[in-house]
Enzyme design. Structure first.
Site, PDB file in Angstrom:
ATOM      1  N   ARG A  43       0.770  -1.268   0.003  1.00 18.50           N
ATOM      2  CA  ARG A  43       0.110   0.259  -0.004  1.00 18.50           C
ATOM      3  C   ARG A  43       0.892   1.092  -0.152  1.00 18.50           C
ATOM      4  O   ARG A  43       0.387   2.275   0.647  1.00 18.50           O
ATOM      5  CB  ARG A  43      -1.007   0.175   1.173  1.00 18.50           C
ATOM      6  N   ARG A  47      -3.236   6.464   0.321  1.00 17.36           N
ATOM      7  CA  ARG A  47      -3.607   7.511   0.958  1.00 17.36           C
ATOM      8  C   ARG A  47      -2.747   8.220   1.797  1.00 17.36           C
ATOM      9  O   ARG A  47      -2.867   9.212   2.687  1.00 17.36           O
ATOM     10  CB  ARG A  47      -4.895   7.233   1.772  1.00 17.36           C
ATOM     11  N   ARG A  56      -6.296  11.928  -6.945  1.00 21.42           N
ATOM     12  CA  ARG A  56      -7.510  11.024  -7.026  1.00 21.42           C
ATOM     13  C   ARG A  56      -8.632  11.869  -6.270  1.00 21.42           C
ATOM     14  O   ARG A  56      -9.965  11.263  -6.121  1.00 21.42           O
ATOM     15  CB  ARG A  56      -7.224   9.764  -5.753  1.00 21.42           C
ATOM     16  N   ASP A  92      -6.440  -2.973  -7.662  1.00 19.85           N
ATOM     17  CA  ASP A  92      -7.097  -3.414  -6.419  1.00 19.85           C
ATOM     18  C   ASP A  92      -7.457  -4.942  -6.604  1.00 19.85           C
ATOM     19  O   ASP A  92      -7.470  -5.459  -8.025  1.00 19.85           O
ATOM     20  CB  ASP A  92      -8.373  -2.628  -6.134  1.00 19.85           C
ATOM     21  N   TYR A 167     -14.790 -11.483   0.073  1.00 16.02           N
ATOM     22  CA  TYR A 167     -15.663 -10.316  -0.376  1.00 16.02           C
ATOM     23  C   TYR A 167     -16.829 -10.853  -1.172  1.00 16.02           C
ATOM     24  O   TYR A 167     -17.903 -10.103  -0.954  1.00 16.02           O
ATOM     25  CB  TYR A 167     -14.690  -9.233  -1.040  1.00 16.02           C
TER      26      TYR A 167
HETATM   27  O1  CP3 Z   1       0.218  -1.714  -2.355  1.00 13.38           O
HETATM   28  C1  CP3 Z   1      -0.242  -0.882  -3.074  1.00 13.38           C
HETATM   29  O2  CP3 Z   1       0.420   0.391  -3.178  1.00 13.38           O
HETATM   30  C2  CP3 Z   1      -0.862  -1.019  -4.618  1.00 13.38           C
HETATM   31  C3  CP3 Z   1      -2.151  -0.724  -4.561  1.00 13.38           C
HETATM   32  C4  CP3 Z   1      -3.173  -1.849  -3.658  1.00 13.38           C
HETATM   33  C5  CP3 Z   1      -4.478  -1.377  -3.432  1.00 13.38           C
HETATM   34  N1  CP3 Z   1      -5.153  -2.480  -2.884  1.00 13.38           N
HETATM   35  C6  CP3 Z   1      -5.012   0.328  -3.484  1.00 13.38           C
HETATM   36  C7  CP3 Z   1      -6.178   0.441  -2.747  1.00 13.38           C
HETATM   37  C8  CP3 Z   1      -3.242  -3.040  -3.349  1.00 13.38           C
HETATM   38  C9  CP3 Z   1      -1.944  -4.136  -3.684  1.00 13.38           C
HETATM   39  C10 CP3 Z   1      -4.447  -3.438  -2.953  1.00 13.38           C
HETATM   40  C11 CP3 Z   1      -4.654  -4.863  -2.549  1.00 13.38           C
HETATM   41  C12 CP3 Z   1      -6.012  -5.175  -1.839  1.00 13.38           C
HETATM   42  N2  CP3 Z   1      -7.323  -4.604  -1.730  1.00 13.38           N
HETATM   43  C13 CP3 Z   1      -5.860  -6.214  -0.792  1.00 13.38           C
HETATM   44  C14 CP3 Z   1      -4.826  -6.987  -0.179  1.00 13.38           C
HETATM   45  C15 CP3 Z   1      -3.910  -6.225   0.362  1.00 13.38           C
HETATM   46  C16 CP3 Z   1      -4.359  -5.928   1.860  1.00 13.38           C
HETATM   47  O3  CP3 Z   1      -4.166  -4.733   2.158  1.00 13.38           O
HETATM   48  O4  CP3 Z   1      -4.519  -6.907   2.635  1.00 13.38           O
HETATM   49  C17 CP3 Z   1      -7.137  -5.957  -0.182  1.00 13.38           C
HETATM   50  C18 CP3 Z   1      -7.762  -6.969   0.971  1.00 13.38           C
HETATM   51  C19 CP3 Z   1      -7.909  -5.126  -0.907  1.00 13.38           C
HETATM   52  C20 CP3 Z   1      -9.339  -4.511  -0.949  1.00 13.38           C
HETATM   53  C21 CP3 Z   1      -9.444  -3.321  -0.453  1.00 13.38           C
HETATM   54  N3  CP3 Z   1      -9.538  -2.326  -1.291  1.00 13.38           N
HETATM   55  C22 CP3 Z   1      -9.552  -2.480   0.782  1.00 13.38           C
HETATM   56  C23 CP3 Z   1      -9.361  -3.395   2.094  1.00 13.38           C
HETATM   57  C24 CP3 Z   1      -9.595  -1.457   0.627  1.00 13.38           C
HETATM   58  C25 CP3 Z   1      -9.418  -0.259   1.696  1.00 13.38           C
HETATM   59  C26 CP3 Z   1     -10.632   0.226   2.246  1.00 13.38           C
HETATM   60  C27 CP3 Z   1     -10.290   1.619   2.884  1.00 13.38           C
HETATM   61  O5  CP3 Z   1     -10.492   2.746   2.183  1.00 13.38           O
HETATM   62  O6  CP3 Z   1      -9.677   1.781   3.987  1.00 13.38           O
HETATM   63  C28 CP3 Z   1      -9.549  -0.959  -0.966  1.00 13.38           C
HETATM   64  C29 CP3 Z   1      -9.478   0.422  -1.333  1.00 13.38           C
HETATM   65  C30 CP3 Z   1      -8.203   0.541  -2.032  1.00 13.38           C
HETATM   66  N4  CP3 Z   1      -7.171  -0.109  -2.508  1.00 13.38           N
HETATM   67  C31 CP3 Z   1      -7.372   2.043  -1.649  1.00 13.38           C
HETATM   68  C32 CP3 Z   1      -6.401   1.730  -2.189  1.00 13.38           C
HETATM   69  C33 CP3 Z   1      -5.215   2.905  -2.558  1.00 13.38           C
HETATM   70  C34 CP3 Z   1      -8.156   3.114  -0.901  1.00 13.38           C
HETATM   71  C35 CP3 Z   1      -9.162   3.692  -1.969  1.00 13.38           C
HETATM   72  C36 CP3 Z   1      -8.933   5.179  -1.653  1.00 13.38           C
HETATM   73  O7  CP3 Z   1      -7.995   5.881  -1.872  1.00 13.38           O
HETATM   74  O8  CP3 Z   1     -10.117   5.782  -1.517  1.00 13.38           O
END
Ligand code: CP3
Length: 363
Positions: A43, A47, A56, A92, A167
């Site tokens: 990640r 953010r 974004r 994602d 999910y």
């Molecule tokens: O790692 C990186 O920098 C690359 C980008 C990345 C994202 N999601 C971007 C993202 C990666 C590798 C993921 C994988 C992902 N997504 C996982 C596996 C990794 C982990 O954290 O366990 C999972 C379980 C998800 C599902 C998901 N998508 C979650 C739990 C969330 C966060 C919810 C929140 O807003 O707190 C997302 C959204 C997400 N994916 C964001 C980002 C940057 C936030 C979106 C935003 O900016 O509003």
């Protein structure tokens, strides 16, 4: 001169020195010595960065994942800022599931939310196979990134069948994964059919990324730690193993990661990984004993430690580098993703500190 799938130019079969396949990150994944311990952060694109929040501001998450230009810029942001040893594709885990025909959204502050949860055989049938054309924006983004990144490797990724199934079955994030487990225990046949479909979607998504030139892949089974080892082996491992085996000949290291997986580390390695990601609960030397000597490890700074004063961070980084010396290869990372409230300056300092403390004289 030929170009192989890792994007590395080869002459007479010899890998070109200095390309991403010869980077400290890929070398550590392959358990080869390198100039320093490589570091990147799960990640890292997201953010915690003001430049990310700015770009974004008016673009929904899934829409940004489908724009090759935005994906390229967001992926590059942490590389420019922190000097990390690898980029990870901005996307994602639910992007390929949406491409497979499942109606879902990523809700800010919540995560993926599925319009109609998948709980019956007819629901499983709604998950279509995907190919390059269904995720052409990912293919394009990876190609743009490989050209921009030069010697810095790009990590592709996907969600593993269990985490994706959670999910889909729950309809959104879940603390207990109760509906998922109810399906798994109550209708094993349907469960395996669901995971087999998801495994194909995941494998296709990773193949698109490998064909476009990523230098490594990470399979995120973030929520696998909710299972006992016996249940993991019975209900999950065969499906993750199918994904990882499908990439065995791809010529790129495969990283396999989950959270709360202390009891599963050996099994997750057996699923076919070259590198096992470890969360902060298990010291890397202990993890290495569980995983065995033929795999590298990745991890495992508690992301919350980054919110503490610098001397605390520094001591934790030193300890993790020491514990990582027990492994045949160590990629420094967090034990899970960067928390949004993290000061990006601290991430930059951690990269510099890891490089300084682990620098090895040229052989
Ligand atoms: O790692 C990186 O920098 C690359 C980008 C990345 C994202 N999601 C971007 C993202 C990666 C590798 C993921 C994988 C992902 N997504 C996982 C596996 C990794 C982990 O954290 O366990 C999972 C379980 C998800 C599902 C998901 N998508 C979650 C739990 C969330 C966060 C919810 C929140 O807003 O707190 C997302 C959204 C997400 N994916 C964001 C980002 C940057 C936030 C979106 C935003 O900016 O509003």
């Amino acid at each position: 001169m030929t170009t192989d799938t890792t994007g590395t130019a080869a002459r007479d079969g010899e890998p070109r020195r200095g390309g991403p396949a010869d980077s400290p990150f890929v070398r550590a994944c392959r358990r080869e010595p390198g100039p320093h311990t490589p570091v990147w952060f799960m990640r890292q694109a997201g953010r915690s960065l003001p430049e990310y929040r700015e770009i974004r501001a008016n673009v929904p998450m899934l829409e940004s994942c489908r724009s090759p230009e935005l994906v390229t810029e967001i992926t590059l942001q942490p590389v420019r800022r922190h000097g990390v040893d690898a980029a990870i594709l901005f996307s994602d885990i639910v992007v390929p599931v949406a491409a497979a025909g499942i109606d879902l959204d990523i809700v800010p502050g919540t995560g993926p939310v599925v319009a109609e949860p998948v709980r019956t055989a007819a629901d499983v049938e709604r998950i279509n196979p995907i190919g390059r054309d269904d995720v052409s924006y990912v293919d394009e983004a990876v190609r743009l990134l490989v050209a921009e990144l030069g010697d810095t490797p790009l990590i592709g990724f996907a969600g593993a069948p269990f985490t994706l199934a959670s999910y889909l079955v729950e309809g959104g994030p879940s603390r207990t994964h109760a509906k998922t487990k109810a399906l798994m225990y109550g209708d094993p046949e349907l469960w395996h059919a669901l995971c087999a479909r998801l495994a194909e979607v995941t494998l296709s998504f990773l193949r698109v990324q490998v064909d476009a030139g990523v230098s490594a892949v990470q399979l995120f089974d973030s929520w696998a730690g909710a299972l006992s080892e016996a249940d993991y082996r019975r209900y999950v491992l065969p499906h993750s193993a199918h994904v990882l085996a499908g990439l065995a000949g791809a010529g790129v290291p495969r990283i396999h990661f989950g959270v709360g997986t202390a009891e599963l580390l050996g099994a997750m390695g057996e699923a076919g990984a070259d590198v096992v990601g470890v969360d902060w609960r298990t010291p890397l030397d202990v993890a290495t004993r569980r995983i065995g000597p033929d795999k590298a490890v990745q991890g495992n700074l508690d992301p919350a430690v980054l919110l503490a004063p610098w001397p605390v961070v520094e001591a934790a980084v030193r300890r993790i580098l020491d514990e990582g010396r027990a492994a045949p290869g160590h990629v420094f990372n967090l034990g899970h993703g960067v928390l949004p409230e993290t000061d990006p300056e601290v991430l930059t300092r951690v990269v510099a500190l890891v490089h300084e403390l682990s620098a090895r004289p040229a052989a």
